[in-house]
Write an enzyme that holds these catalytic residues in place. Sequence first.
Site, PDB file in Angstrom:
ATOM      1  N   GLU A   1      36.334   0.826 -35.783  1.00 33.49           N
ATOM      2  CA  GLU A   1      36.191   0.181 -34.489  1.00 33.49           C
ATOM      3  C   GLU A   1      37.540   0.016 -33.799  1.00 33.49           C
ATOM      4  O   GLU A   1      38.559  -0.193 -34.435  1.00 33.49           O
ATOM      5  CB  GLU A   1      35.498  -1.171 -34.657  1.00 33.49           C
ATOM      6  CG  GLU A   1      34.028  -0.949 -34.985  1.00 33.49           C
ATOM      7  CD  GLU A   1      33.251  -2.232 -35.240  1.00 33.49           C
ATOM      8  OE1 GLU A   1      32.042  -2.205 -34.991  1.00 33.49           O
ATOM      9  OE2 GLU A   1      33.835  -3.224 -35.679  1.00 33.49           O
TER      10      GLU A   1
ATOM     11  N   CYS B   1      43.567  -2.811 -29.739  1.00 32.23           N
ATOM     12  CA  CYS B   1      43.649  -3.145 -31.160  1.00 32.23           C
ATOM     13  C   CYS B   1      43.111  -1.956 -31.948  1.00 32.23           C
ATOM     14  O   CYS B   1      41.934  -1.608 -31.828  1.00 32.23           O
ATOM     15  CB  CYS B   1      42.811  -4.401 -31.418  1.00 32.23           C
ATOM     16  SG  CYS B   1      42.789  -4.880 -33.147  1.00 32.23           S
TER      17      CYS B   1
END
Length: 391
Positions: free
Chosen positions: A114, A127
Amino acid sequence: MADAPITQDVLTIPRKLPEGPVNLVGLTRDAMRDVLIANGTPEKQAKMRVGQIWQWIYQWGVRDFDVMTNLSKAYRAELAERFVIEIPEVVSKQVSEDGTRKWLVRIAGGHEVEVVYIPEEGRGTLCISSQVGCTLTCSFCHTGTQKLVRNLTAAEIVGQVMMARDDLEEWPTPGAPKDETRLLSNIVLMGMGEPLYNFENVRDAMKIAMDAEGIQLSRRRITLSTSGVVPEIARTAEEIGCQLAVSFHATTDEVRDKLVPINKRWNIEALLEALRAYPKVSNSERITFEYVMLNGVNDTDEDARRLIKLIDGIPAKINLIPFNEWPGAPYTRSSNNRIRAFADIIYQAGYASPIRKPRGEDIMAACGQLKSATERARKSRAQIAAEAGLG
Ligand code: SAH
Ligand code: SF4
């Protein structure tokens, strides 16, 4: 709590597969030169060709050799035969009410990781992940409960940045005036995995992200978060030079051993010693001490005072992270009052002590929740299917 193994063997996929086309993404300039020569580019031309191809890939975001119009048609055809320009494939995308985006991307072998984008006023932080899962087993982190682990390649790491630029439509158009405000202005290596257990790939990927002729992010806008792999900290300063964040999370070895088991190998003292040298060597300003607030575990006034004493003399800011709960987690989040009292003590001592605001909560994009969300979503889809008599 039972002692968990500190390290396990991690499978690293070789960069150059013996068969099939070579991916140009993720190669350093030198490595790209080598593969071009090995595939027939005359040695004398190789450096120039690297410069041209590099610019197409990393400055303009091009994935198709045919668009590289400053190369001859014949050479482009040769390149297309032997090479690919490949980044992870987006499987799904969610956008939070607060604008946070979360993508699930698929990498070689069918693994998924992710990537989260957090928009802020005048900037935006991506991120990214460095591993599938994590070999470390921090007891408050859901990623640490995942069994399957593999290091991401440099292509898969910098590919997350390229994927986000695609989705944010942030590649410049040749000839258009340069836009100085960037949607994707910062990178944090705070997704899944321990970046310093995948040092070379993380380094090469971040070097590409910082390269002056490409994505051009300043090393001051890249923050690598580590749980405390002490022997790699000096190398991070020397070979990457980015900002450093450390998952500190406790003020005694006894507690840190439980929360961040790598502490049994390199304890608080050893960690602090490595951190003291970091700003000088890397020319970075301050080290970020991440501190997850766990109810009744590490959140007393005494902890706050001990923390200040420990980091004395290190240019630091302390980032308080309210614990993000996950199903089956053995901890709960400290109360808001407790977190504020803790933050006050640190602030009074002269340190910035921001409390990290959970972002993208509605899409489960918060720290330490990555992957768990996906696994949950899968399970519920499977359940739905079963209930509908389809499973
Ligand atoms: N492996 C690296 C980077 C990834 S974790 C590291 O540990 O530093 C990014 C940050 O999120 C770390 O500070 C980590 O300790 C923190 N974190 C992990 N799980 C969390 C949770 N459930 N709630 C809040 N923070 C968490
Ligand atoms: Fe790994 Fe970081 Fe999670 Fe610890 S906090 S298990 S090092 S991802």
